[in-house]
Design a protein around this motif. Structure first.
Motif, PDB file in Angstrom:
ATOM      1  N   VAL A 278      -0.872 -16.738   8.759  1.00  0.00           N
ATOM      2  CA  VAL A 278      -0.251 -18.008   8.396  1.00  0.00           C
ATOM      3  C   VAL A 278       0.311 -17.881   6.977  1.00  0.00           C
ATOM      4  O   VAL A 278      -0.414 -17.514   6.046  1.00  0.00           O
ATOM      5  N   PHE A 279       1.590 -18.178   6.824  1.00  0.00           N
ATOM      6  CA  PHE A 279       2.233 -18.085   5.514  1.00  0.00           C
ATOM      7  C   PHE A 279       2.589 -19.483   5.013  1.00  0.00           C
ATOM      8  O   PHE A 279       3.236 -20.264   5.718  1.00  0.00           O
ATOM      9  N   TYR A 280       2.174 -19.762   3.776  1.00  0.00           N
ATOM     10  CA  TYR A 280       2.513 -21.022   3.120  1.00  0.00           C
ATOM     11  C   TYR A 280       3.423 -20.744   1.919  1.00  0.00           C
ATOM     12  O   TYR A 280       3.277 -19.732   1.232  1.00  0.00           O
ATOM     13  N   ASN A 281       4.328 -21.677   1.671  1.00  0.00           N
ATOM     14  CA  ASN A 281       5.134 -21.654   0.453  1.00  0.00           C
ATOM     15  C   ASN A 281       4.622 -22.767  -0.453  1.00  0.00           C
ATOM     16  O   ASN A 281       4.441 -23.904  -0.002  1.00  0.00           O
ATOM     17  N   SER A 282       4.396 -22.453  -1.717  1.00  0.00           N
ATOM     18  CA  SER A 282       3.782 -23.428  -2.621  1.00  0.00           C
ATOM     19  C   SER A 282       4.794 -24.343  -3.299  1.00  0.00           C
ATOM     20  O   SER A 282       4.398 -25.265  -4.022  1.00  0.00           O
ATOM     21  N   SER A 283       6.091 -24.108  -3.096  1.00  0.00           N
ATOM     22  CA  SER A 283       7.085 -24.906  -3.816  1.00  0.00           C
ATOM     23  C   SER A 283       8.342 -25.107  -2.987  1.00  0.00           C
ATOM     24  O   SER A 283       8.769 -24.208  -2.254  1.00  0.00           O
ATOM     25  N   ARG A 284       8.945 -26.274  -3.137  1.00  0.00           N
ATOM     26  CA  ARG A 284      10.233 -26.566  -2.518  1.00  0.00           C
ATOM     27  C   ARG A 284      11.397 -26.279  -3.465  1.00  0.00           C
ATOM     28  O   ARG A 284      12.562 -26.414  -3.089  1.00  0.00           O
ATOM     29  N   ALA A 285      11.093 -25.890  -4.688  1.00  0.00           N
ATOM     30  CA  ALA A 285      12.148 -25.703  -5.691  1.00  0.00           C
ATOM     31  C   ALA A 285      12.975 -24.457  -5.439  1.00  0.00           C
ATOM     32  O   ALA A 285      14.168 -24.418  -5.735  1.00  0.00           O
ATOM     33  N   GLY A 286      12.332 -23.413  -4.897  1.00  0.00           N
ATOM     34  CA  GLY A 286      13.041 -22.169  -4.632  1.00  0.00           C
ATOM     35  C   GLY A 286      13.619 -22.138  -3.236  1.00  0.00           C
ATOM     36  O   GLY A 286      13.739 -23.162  -2.555  1.00  0.00           O
ATOM     37  N   ALA A 287      13.991 -20.946  -2.798  1.00  0.00           N
ATOM     38  CA  ALA A 287      14.637 -20.778  -1.498  1.00  0.00           C
ATOM     39  C   ALA A 287      13.717 -21.180  -0.351  1.00  0.00           C
ATOM     40  O   ALA A 287      12.506 -20.948  -0.398  1.00  0.00           O
ATOM     41  N   MET A 288      14.288 -21.772   0.649  1.00  0.00           N
ATOM     42  CA  MET A 288      13.578 -22.002   1.902  1.00  0.00           C
ATOM     43  C   MET A 288      13.288 -20.649   2.528  1.00  0.00           C
ATOM     44  O   MET A 288      14.178 -19.814   2.691  1.00  0.00           O
ATOM     45  N   ILE A 289      12.025 -20.392   2.858  1.00  0.00           N
ATOM     46  CA  ILE A 289      11.620 -19.111   3.430  1.00  0.00           C
ATOM     47  C   ILE A 289      11.288 -19.331   4.896  1.00  0.00           C
ATOM     48  O   ILE A 289      10.282 -19.974   5.226  1.00  0.00           O
ATOM     49  N   ALA A 290      12.127 -18.810   5.781  1.00  0.00           N
ATOM     50  CA  ALA A 290      11.898 -18.972   7.213  1.00  0.00           C
ATOM     51  C   ALA A 290      10.564 -18.344   7.602  1.00  0.00           C
ATOM     52  O   ALA A 290      10.214 -17.266   7.150  1.00  0.00           O
ATOM     53  N   GLY A 291       9.811 -19.058   8.419  1.00  0.00           N
ATOM     54  CA  GLY A 291       8.510 -18.562   8.867  1.00  0.00           C
ATOM     55  C   GLY A 291       7.343 -19.067   8.060  1.00  0.00           C
ATOM     56  O   GLY A 291       6.189 -18.843   8.431  1.00  0.00           O
ATOM     57  N   THR A 292       7.635 -19.742   6.929  1.00  0.00           N
ATOM     58  CA  THR A 292       6.558 -20.319   6.126  1.00  0.00           C
ATOM     59  C   THR A 292       6.484 -21.822   6.361  1.00  0.00           C
ATOM     60  O   THR A 292       7.434 -22.453   6.819  1.00  0.00           O
ATOM     61  N   THR A 293       5.331 -22.371   6.015  1.00  0.00           N
ATOM     62  CA  THR A 293       5.123 -23.823   6.003  1.00  0.00           C
ATOM     63  C   THR A 293       4.862 -24.239   4.567  1.00  0.00           C
ATOM     64  O   THR A 293       4.194 -23.520   3.823  1.00  0.00           O
ATOM     65  N   PHE A 294       5.399 -25.362   4.166  1.00  0.00           N
ATOM     66  CA  PHE A 294       5.109 -25.825   2.811  1.00  0.00           C
ATOM     67  C   PHE A 294       3.654 -26.243   2.723  1.00  0.00           C
ATOM     68  O   PHE A 294       3.160 -27.010   3.553  1.00  0.00           O
ATOM     69  N   HIS A 295       2.975 -25.711   1.722  1.00  0.00           N
ATOM     70  CA  HIS A 295       1.560 -25.990   1.564  1.00  0.00           C
ATOM     71  C   HIS A 295       1.355 -27.477   1.298  1.00  0.00           C
ATOM     72  O   HIS A 295       2.001 -28.049   0.400  1.00  0.00           O
ATOM     73  N   PRO A 296       0.494 -28.143   2.061  1.00  0.00           N
ATOM     74  CA  PRO A 296       0.357 -29.599   1.933  1.00  0.00           C
ATOM     75  C   PRO A 296      -0.149 -30.046   0.571  1.00  0.00           C
ATOM     76  O   PRO A 296       0.127 -31.181   0.164  1.00  0.00           O
ATOM     77  N   GLU A 297      -0.859 -29.191  -0.138  1.00  0.00           N
ATOM     78  CA  GLU A 297      -1.383 -29.571  -1.451  1.00  0.00           C
ATOM     79  C   GLU A 297      -0.480 -29.098  -2.602  1.00  0.00           C
ATOM     80  O   GLU A 297      -0.145 -29.879  -3.493  1.00  0.00           O
ATOM     81  N   PHE A 298      -0.040 -27.850  -2.561  1.00  0.00           N
ATOM     82  CA  PHE A 298       0.675 -27.286  -3.696  1.00  0.00           C
ATOM     83  C   PHE A 298       2.154 -27.629  -3.749  1.00  0.00           C
ATOM     84  O   PHE A 298       2.770 -27.556  -4.820  1.00  0.00           O
ATOM     85  N   SER A 299       2.764 -27.974  -2.620  1.00  0.00           N
ATOM     86  CA  SER A 299       4.223 -28.161  -2.578  1.00  0.00           C
ATOM     87  C   SER A 299       4.631 -29.614  -2.638  1.00  0.00           C
ATOM     88  O   SER A 299       5.792 -29.938  -2.365  1.00  0.00           O
ATOM     89  N   ARG A 300       3.746 -30.479  -3.003  1.00  0.00           N
ATOM     90  CA  ARG A 300       4.082 -31.911  -3.035  1.00  0.00           C
ATOM     91  C   ARG A 300       5.114 -32.199  -4.115  1.00  0.00           C
ATOM     92  O   ARG A 300       5.131 -31.550  -5.153  1.00  0.00           O
TER      93      ARG A 300
END
Length: 430
Positions: free
Chosen positions: A408-430
């Motif tokens: 399972v891959f999470y992305n911690s931020s929405r500020a950078g590029a959208m990374i296909a295959g990742t989910t935005f982390h519910p805690e870190f990417s708010r």
């Protein structure tokens, strides 16, 4: 306009109704279209010529010549003015020609201005939106003008096309016959003999969540959180790339593992002080002086690059995935160490907030912000500045993620590029 648009649209409606529905919703209104004349003429969209203005037919012949003549299936990315499609359809051995739309608005405009029925009516043609597929298809020709004009929906495929086109050029620095590389690898032999095989780390943390920390600008917004988590027990394993090491240390965050691969890395990036309890995983291009100064345990790995062929035979060691950036072997190491889930920090592949890297000045780690001429979509669906090599690195990471669905891959931020295959982390990417 209706003289051409209606028969063009009706033909597409009969053959590809779903594509027709989307084309009818496209708005070419904002496009600046001009007739450009030379020895011939062409259409210019927002200052970009769709084809040659001197000899469209000869240009199409040159483009077609780059594709294998014996291939029964070919792919064209971008619709242009139809010249390349018509040239390829003259091949008697061609069974299927897939034409992938890179800009819906551009194609909708061309359908208004020019008759496209001669190629659209050929039974061998299939028409698609490029972005409907997650990956590019081979063999292909991508029309250069539409790589520039590609719209947001098709941007991911555009990035893959450009990355594939530039592959040989990008690999020029990693020629096994390069004397500088040969000298560096020779200097590394004794260090490799002394240090441990990275394979010893594999499966050492099975099932443990891990943080893979890169140096994108968004990392700075997580320093406080990472410092807090670092003091907890139990906690995720912290794996960072070499250029993130100094910013982390200066913020009071000590990683567990540092990954480095680049011959340009120095003690400026990896200061050895207080590194005794930090594992270093490296590839042999790194300067021996940097490795010898490191106080912690060292492990060596190779990539599949031809430059390591002789070393792989002489001193076999584990392999790690390489895709142009240190983040690729860092992620692969985390997976091979047994990560059940990986959260990416600072994996921006872009310059959000008009900054190039966390903890470094503009230009310290490469081109300056002012040199950025390209874009990717961020986690909000907005365009954010980047550079071409970052887009290639992003493509390779997305391919790696797609090939490892068990993690399972999470992305911690929405500020950078959208990374296909990742989910935005519910805690870190708010």
């Amino acid at each position: 306009m209706s003289e051409f648009f209606q028969p063009n649209a009706e033909l597409i409606q009969r053959r590809w109704p779903a594509v027709a529905e989307r084309l009818l919703s496209e708005d070419p209104g904002p496009l600046q279209a001009d007739l450009v004349e030379g020895l011939g003429s062409t259409l210019s969209i927002n200052g970009i010529q769709l084809t040659s203005r001197h000899d469209r037919t000869r240009e199409a012949q040159l483009q077609a010549a780059s594709l294998p003549v014996d291939s029964p299936v070919l792919h064209v990315y971008g619709t242009g003015l139809g010249d390349l499609q018509l040239e390829l359809l003259q091949r008697s051995g061609l069974i299927r020609l897939h034409v992938h739309i890179l800009s819906g608005a551009v194609f909708a405009l061309v359908l208004q201005l020019l008759d496209q029925q001669p190629w659209l009516s050929d039974s061998r043609v299939e028409l698609h939106y490029a972005g409907d597929l997650a990956e590019i298809c081979l063999p292909f020709f991508a029309l250069p003008s539409e790589l520039v004009l590609a719209d947001d929906f098709n941007a991911k495929i555009r990035d893959r096309l450009i990355s594939e086109t530039h592959l040989t050029f990008n690999n020029r620095e990693f020629d096994p016959d390069n004397p500088e590389i040969a000298t560096r690898l020779l200097e590394s032999v004794e260090q490799i003999r002394v240090d441990s095989d990275a394979a010893q780390l594999f499966a050492a943390h099975a099932g443990q969540p891990m943080f893979v920390i890169a140096t994108g600008p968004s990392l700075e917004q997580h320093f406080v959180t990472l410092r807090s988590i670092r003091g907890q027990t139990p906690r995720p394993l912290f794996v960072c790339v070499d250029t993130a090491y100094r910013p982390l240390i200066e913020s009071g965050i000590k990683p567990d593992v540092v990954v480095t691969i680049d011959q340009r890395i120095s003690q400026r990036h990896l200061p050895p002080e207080d590194s005794a309890n930090i594992t270093l995983v490296y590839m042999p291009l790194v300067a021996p002086a940097v490795l010898q100064a490191w106080q912690g345990k060292r492990y060596v790995a190779y990539s599949a690059s031809p430059i390591f062929r002789v070393l792989r035979e002489l001193l076999p060691r584990a392999g790690l995935f390489a895709g142009g950036s240190v983040i690729h072997p860092a992620v692969d190491l985390a997976v091979k160490m047994g990560a059940s889930q990986i959260t990416l920090f600072g994996a921006d592949f872009a310059f959000p907030n008009n900054k190039t890297h966390a903890g470094w000045n503009d230009g310290d780690l490469g081109p300056q912000l002012g040199a950025a001429r390209h874009w990717v979509l961020d986690g909000h669906g907005q365009r954010v500045k980047t550079q071409l090599n970052f887009r290639s690195y992003l493509c390779e990471l997305e391919r790696y993620i797609a090939a490892n669905p068990h993690v399972v891959f999470y992305n911690s931020s929405r500020a950078g590029a959208m990374i296909a295959g990742t989910t935005f982390h519910p805690e870190f990417s708010r």
